[in-house]
Design a protein around this motif. Structure first.
Motif, PDB file in Angstrom:
ATOM      1  N   ALA A 128       7.335   5.168   4.571  1.00 18.18           N
ATOM      2  CA  ALA A 128       6.386   4.469   5.528  1.00 18.18           C
ATOM      3  C   ALA A 128       6.507   2.635   4.962  1.00 18.18           C
ATOM      4  O   ALA A 128       6.720   2.068   6.064  1.00 18.18           O
ATOM      5  N   MET A 129       6.229   2.557   3.839  1.00 14.01           N
ATOM      6  CA  MET A 129       6.303   1.197   3.267  1.00 14.01           C
ATOM      7  C   MET A 129       7.841   0.798   3.315  1.00 14.01           C
ATOM      8  O   MET A 129       7.952  -0.498   3.834  1.00 14.01           O
ATOM      9  N   GLU A 130       8.698   1.587   2.888  1.00  9.16           N
ATOM     10  CA  GLU A 130      10.063   1.036   2.917  1.00  9.16           C
ATOM     11  C   GLU A 130      10.529   0.831   4.375  1.00  9.16           C
ATOM     12  O   GLU A 130      11.473   0.099   4.474  1.00  9.16           O
ATOM     13  N   LYS A 131       9.921   1.541   5.516  1.00  9.69           N
ATOM     14  CA  LYS A 131      10.319   1.433   6.618  1.00  9.69           C
ATOM     15  C   LYS A 131       9.974  -0.227   7.236  1.00  9.69           C
ATOM     16  O   LYS A 131      10.720  -0.549   8.117  1.00  9.69           O
ATOM     17  N   VAL A 132       9.085  -0.666   6.616  1.00 13.08           N
ATOM     18  CA  VAL A 132       8.720  -1.930   7.099  1.00 13.08           C
ATOM     19  C   VAL A 132       9.106  -3.229   6.102  1.00 13.08           C
ATOM     20  O   VAL A 132       8.841  -4.227   5.975  1.00 13.08           O
ATOM     21  N   GLY A 133       9.862  -2.727   4.872  1.00 14.77           N
ATOM     22  CA  GLY A 133      10.524  -3.789   4.009  1.00 14.77           C
ATOM     23  C   GLY A 133       9.631  -3.701   2.917  1.00 14.77           C
ATOM     24  O   GLY A 133       9.911  -4.769   2.353  1.00 14.77           O
ATOM     25  N   ILE A 134       8.684  -2.907   2.498  1.00 12.83           N
ATOM     26  CA  ILE A 134       7.881  -3.084   1.131  1.00 12.83           C
ATOM     27  C   ILE A 134       8.535  -1.995   0.281  1.00 12.83           C
ATOM     28  O   ILE A 134       8.221  -0.821   0.615  1.00 12.83           O
ATOM     29  N   THR A 135       8.908  -2.563  -0.809  1.00 11.65           N
ATOM     30  CA  THR A 135       9.411  -1.844  -1.715  1.00 11.65           C
ATOM     31  C   THR A 135       8.838  -2.014  -3.014  1.00 11.65           C
ATOM     32  O   THR A 135       9.110  -1.338  -4.128  1.00 11.65           O
ATOM     33  N   ASP A 136       7.995  -2.689  -3.451  1.00 14.61           N
ATOM     34  CA  ASP A 136       7.482  -3.181  -4.646  1.00 14.61           C
ATOM     35  C   ASP A 136       5.776  -2.638  -4.753  1.00 14.61           C
ATOM     36  O   ASP A 136       5.191  -3.145  -5.850  1.00 14.61           O
ATOM     37  N   ILE A 137       5.344  -1.883  -3.991  1.00 14.49           N
ATOM     38  CA  ILE A 137       4.118  -1.445  -3.866  1.00 14.49           C
ATOM     39  C   ILE A 137       4.319   0.299  -4.211  1.00 14.49           C
ATOM     40  O   ILE A 137       4.800   0.984  -3.481  1.00 14.49           O
ATOM     41  N   LYS A 138       3.700   0.725  -5.291  1.00 16.64           N
ATOM     42  CA  LYS A 138       3.805   2.136  -5.548  1.00 16.64           C
ATOM     43  C   LYS A 138       2.576   2.940  -4.858  1.00 16.64           C
ATOM     44  O   LYS A 138       1.289   2.775  -4.738  1.00 16.64           O
ATOM     45  N   PRO A 139       3.041   4.079  -4.012  1.00 10.99           N
ATOM     46  CA  PRO A 139       1.940   4.710  -3.505  1.00 10.99           C
ATOM     47  C   PRO A 139       0.949   5.602  -4.324  1.00 10.99           C
ATOM     48  O   PRO A 139       0.049   5.725  -3.669  1.00 10.99           O
ATOM     49  N   ASP A 140       1.413   5.876  -5.386  1.00  9.18           N
ATOM     50  CA  ASP A 140       0.135   6.593  -6.295  1.00  9.18           C
ATOM     51  C   ASP A 140      -0.449   5.511  -7.114  1.00  9.18           C
ATOM     52  O   ASP A 140      -1.214   5.995  -7.933  1.00  9.18           O
ATOM     53  N   ALA A 141      -0.314   4.268  -7.032  1.00 10.04           N
ATOM     54  CA  ALA A 141      -1.186   3.453  -7.583  1.00 10.04           C
ATOM     55  C   ALA A 141      -2.559   3.185  -7.064  1.00 10.04           C
ATOM     56  O   ALA A 141      -2.528   3.303  -5.966  1.00 10.04           O
ATOM     57  N   PRO A 142      -3.475   3.006  -8.059  1.00 13.05           N
ATOM     58  CA  PRO A 142      -4.899   2.357  -7.266  1.00 13.05           C
ATOM     59  C   PRO A 142      -4.718   1.140  -6.693  1.00 13.05           C
ATOM     60  O   PRO A 142      -3.790   0.059  -6.888  1.00 13.05           O
ATOM     61  N   ILE A 143      -5.548   0.998  -5.293  1.00 11.31           N
ATOM     62  CA  ILE A 143      -5.328  -0.101  -4.290  1.00 11.31           C
ATOM     63  C   ILE A 143      -5.733  -1.185  -5.263  1.00 11.31           C
ATOM     64  O   ILE A 143      -5.246  -2.586  -5.044  1.00 11.31           O
TER      65      ILE A 143
END
Length: 499
Positions: A128-143
């Motif tokens: 979902a993040m890659e679809k909008v161009g976000i590649t440097d945020i980890k989905p399993d990391a704490p917010i």
């Protein structure tokens, strides 16, 4: 109008107690349009969009979605009907992971026999993040690993995950750098191309005029006018927003950049890992020192160090008398006020009242014999409400219920009430309308004339040029160049040093 009507409002009224937020709004939203919803703070923009997105029910009136009656009971219900909103306030939940924030309320998508398949959820969040161009945020990391901008982009991913037909963007771009803005712009143009609709709320007129294909103007809860792109004209839009012709400039009209020789605040050889390198500055009595640069140049970190919120690795911040600013308590006790860029998270307690926020730095001023009387608190707060022209129902009203501009007035008011002599202002006019901006600029100039000293950190070049006696441009954590006030100073000269 380019497409069929997707959403229609009929005489929408909203009251919050004695406050009439909306007074019968009837508008049509068409497919294939990017609708700019504009007006001054308190005009009803966020209230109207919150009704559409299920946050509030209307007091009276009705909505029609695709020709059918539409009564959303909450934001999740609105999403099921194809309407999603990214709000002005921070909408991520602390203490949980990025993927949990994206799929908040939709965990059943990954649940079998009562157990959430975390691996499946993380993979879906990543896509979902890659679809909008976000590649440097980890989905399993704490917010909590991520800053304001990244958290806002995570909200965007959550809002568009189910591919809504109406996407509402409420003051989101003010929290974003150019990279984040480009992601938003790309998304809303995609929605437009797909014959969906976007409602876009922003105080940046240049942005509104560039991005939108229609404008709906609200003022004091009333519908004023709907304009097609062909009728966009900055002065006319401003006049519709404020109800009068705006004359003169927001900014100072003088080019006298003079100030006292007396140094009131000094930073000496400030270093902070990966952020600041060898920064020194002097602030003089009666000076407005502007600090500008790109978002990640280090200027926001510098503001926090000057107020004692963060500690430098090397170097120190001192007052004119040699007192070292080692923490915010020392700063406040020595009459320094700080307005954070991140107003709602760092400058205000949203769940507290106007009075509780206003008196917080000034307890020693209003106490008698170590006791604080309610009558003194009320009198003190009333003075700030009157002096700052804060629009509110009562001083016991929660700050979270105020418009952005009135929240900012509360922040300013609490430091004025504490009789601050030095003001560190980080993006002081971010997310506020043109009328409140003009008020803030007049206030800053008045403070200068009274001999107060201001450091204004800003990402807005016209603001820096228009208000500063001296401008310090930063790049990659270093001071790149300093400019004196001059009518020859231009945005292009500053940009050359920033990039």
């Amino acid at each position: 109008m380019s497409g069929e009507v997707i959403l229609k409002s009929h005489d929408i009224v909203k009251h919050f107690g004695q406050t009439h937020a909306l007074n019968g709004i009837s508008v049509e939203i068409h497919r294939g349009e990017i609708i700019g919803l504009i007006g001054e703070n308190g005009s009803g923009k966020s209230t109207f969009s919150s009704i559409i997105s299920g946050v509030y029910p209307p007091t009276s009136g009705s909505l029609e979605l695709k020709g059918q009656p539409y009564k959303p009971t909450n934001p999740l219900d609105a999403q099921k009907h194809g309407i999603s909103m990214v709000t002005q306030e921070m909408g991520t939940l602390p203490g949980i992971k990025v993927a949990d924030n994206i799929f908040l309320g939709r965990e059943e998508m990954f649940t079998q026999h009562g157990i959430v398949n975390r691996k499946q959820m993380y993979e879906a969040a990543k896509k979902a993040m890659e679809k909008v161009g976000i590649t440097d945020i980890k989905p399993d990391a704490p917010i909590s690993n991520y800053g304001l901008e990244d958290r806002k982009l995570i909200e965007v991913v959550r809002a568009i995950y189910n591919d809504p037909e109406i996407f509402i963007v409420d003051e989101t771009t003010t929290a974003l750098s150019q990279k984040g803005r480009d992601i938003i712009y790309r998304l809303i143009r995609k929605f437009c191309d797909e014959n969906k609709a976007v409602i876009f709320i922003s105080h940046d007129l240049e942005e509104i005029m560039e991005v939108c294909s229609q404008l709906i103007v609200l003022r004091d809860g009333d519908f004023i006018e709907q304009l097609p792109k062909s009728e966009f004209e900055e002065e006319r839009i401003k006049e519709l927003m404020v109800g009068r012709k705006l004359t003169g400039s927001y900014y100072r009209s003088d080019y006298d950049g003079s100030f006292s020789d007396e140094v009131v605040l000094k930073a000496e050889k400030i270093w902070k890992s990966h952020t600041l390198e060898d920064i020194s500055l002097e602030l003089h009595k009666g000076e407005i020192l502007g600090i500008g640069g790109l978002t990640d140049c280090g200027m926001h970190d510098l503001g926090k160090i000057l107020f004692g919120i963060e500690k430098p690795l090397i170097g120190k911040v001192t007052l004119g008398d040699g007192t070292e600013i080692s923490n915010p308590k020392v700063a406040i006790n020595h009459k320094i006020g700080y307005v954070s860029k991140n107003r709602d998270q760092e400058a205000l307690i949203l769940s507290a009242s106007i009075m509780e926020n206003t008196v917080l730095p000034s307890m020693s001023l209003i106490s008698k014999g170590g006791l604080i009387f309610k009558s003194a608190e009320k009198k003190f707060t009333q003075e700030q409400i009157k002096g700052m022209s804060i629009k509110c129902r009562e001083m016991s009203q929660d700050v979270r219920d105020l418009s952005g501009g009135n929240k900012q007035k509360v922040v300013f008011g609490k430091w004025l009430g504490n009789k601050s002599e030095i003001f560190i202002l980080d993006c002081p006019t971010r997310g506020i309308d043109i009328g409140v901006k003009a008020f803030m600029y007049q206030l800053m100039y008045q403070l200068k004339q009274e001999g107060k000293s201001i450091i204004m950190i800003s990402e807005e070049l016209p603001e820096l040029i228009g208000m500063s006696d001296k401008i310090m441009i930063m790049k990659d954590g270093k001071v790149q160049k300093t400019f004196d006030r001059s009518e020859k100073l231009s945005e292009s000269l500053l940009i050359k040093e920033m990039v």
